[in-house]
Enzyme design. Structure first.
Site, mmCIF file in Angstrom:
data_model
loop_
_atom_site.group_PDB
_atom_site.id
_atom_site.type_symbol
_atom_site.label_atom_id
_atom_site.label_comp_id
_atom_site.label_asym_id
_atom_site.label_seq_id
_atom_site.Cartn_x
_atom_site.Cartn_y
_atom_site.Cartn_z
ATOM 1 C CB SER A 155 42.874 44.437 32.637
ATOM 2 O OG SER A 155 42.140 43.925 33.727
ATOM 3 C CE1 TYR A 167 46.257 40.107 32.647
ATOM 4 C CE2 TYR A 167 44.776 41.167 34.211
ATOM 5 C CZ TYR A 167 45.045 40.699 32.940
ATOM 6 O OH TYR A 167 44.100 40.851 31.941
#
Ligand SMILES: NC(=O)c1ccc[n+]([C@@H]2O[C@H](COP(=O)([O-])OP(=O)(O)OC[C@H]3O[C@@H](n4cnc5c(N)ncnc54)[C@H](O)[C@@H]3O)[C@@H](O)[C@H]2O)c1
Length: 270
Positions: A155, A167
């Site tokens: 990501s 995350y």
């Protein structure tokens, strides 16, 4: 004309939704035979139904990427169904549950169990998938020179402070894993890369791609990216396809942003 992954066998995780489903359909469109793996077996089966409707070849398998035995079974399924494995796309990923109406949770509000689950899926899932694939690649080649491709969905949150602390930390781990593993297996002819998407409207983080507010959400996501539009799951799948194709045959250890320019910076004064 042949597709970009003509005749290759690919295992794609998180294949029941979002990027994973888009990747299964795109890889099949480009000539691959695909094992669609997802913890939600019914959704993986639906992806396979869509492939068959389009005249392609795929099989579904229920698989929890955080469980090494389950990942091994998915690789075995590829060998059973299609005789070999050429590509693994470690795409499955989750985040901590957002707070309704407030969005991303701060680190101090995250519970140990949910943090452990995100780490297990996002980091260990990529590690187990890569291990299982490399073992199979090595079995296939003469003198251990099996070749093969590993691509993962990291990501842009793994490249910059964005998208939540925990995350982002797990995706940063995937970014570093990609570089380090690429070097470790380069002499086996195995290439290892990752794609780093920015905001996509999928089922991720409690979003709903079929929401009645879809246009408004996409518009607001788009404003966060210099190119002005949200990332489409197919944009991310296309980057993964390129990295698995012979067009990228001398590319390894790369974490490719698919982010409309977000990671590059911002205009002076913006
Ligand atoms: N949507 C975004 O804005 C965004 C941005 C950057 C990166 N990503 C990453 O993209 C990847 C795909 O996410 P998406 O946006 O398509 O989300 P999604 O929720 O639509 O799809 C994720 C799929 O992974 C499956 N899955 C979850 N846990 C699993 C497990 N343990 N084993 C196997 N399958 C599992 C889910 O069932 C689901 O089908 C993820 O790695 C995510 O972190 C998403």
């Amino acid at each position: 004309m042949d597709g970009l992954v003509q005749g290759k066998v690919a295992l794609i995780t998180g294949a029941g939704s979002g990027v994973g489903r888009a990747a299964v359909l795109l890889f099949v469109e480009h000539g691959a035979k695909v094992v669609a793996a997802d913890i939600n077996a019914a959704n993986a089966q639906e992806t396979v139904r869509l492939v068959k409707e389009a005249g392609g070849e795929a099989v579904a398998v229920g698989c929890d990427v955080s469980d090494p035995a389950s990942v091994d079974a998915a690789v075995a399924k590829a060998v059973e169904a299609f005789g070999r494995l050429d590509i693994i796309y470690n795409n499955a990923g989750i985040t901590v549950n957002p707070v309704p109406g407030k969005g991303l949770k701060s680190l101090i509000d995250c519970e140990p169990e949910e943090m452990k689950r995100v780490e297990d899926v996002n980091i260990n899932g990529v590690i187990y998938g890569s291990q299982a694939a490399i073992r199979q690649f090595e079995k296939q080649g003469a003198n251990g020179q099996g070749g093969g491709c590993i691509v993962s969905t990291a990501s842009v949150a793994g490249l910059m402070g964005y998208g939540g602390v925990l995350y982002g930390t797990t995706k940063g781990a995937v970014v570093q894993f990609t570089r380090a593993l690429a070097i470790e297996v380069a002499d086996k002819g195995i290439r290892v890369n990752a794609v780093c998407p920015a905001g996509m409207l999928t089922n991720y983080a409690g979003m709903n791609p079929d929401s009645e507010h879809k246009d408004r959400i996409l518009d607001s996501m788009g404003k966060a990216h210099p190119l002005g539009r949200a990332i489409d799951p197919r944009d991310t799948a296309s980057a993964a396809l390129f990295l698995c194709s012979d067009l990228a045959s001398n590319i390894t250890g790369v974490n490719l942003p698919v982010d409309g320019g977000l990671y590059a910076g911002r205009k002076t004064g913006a």
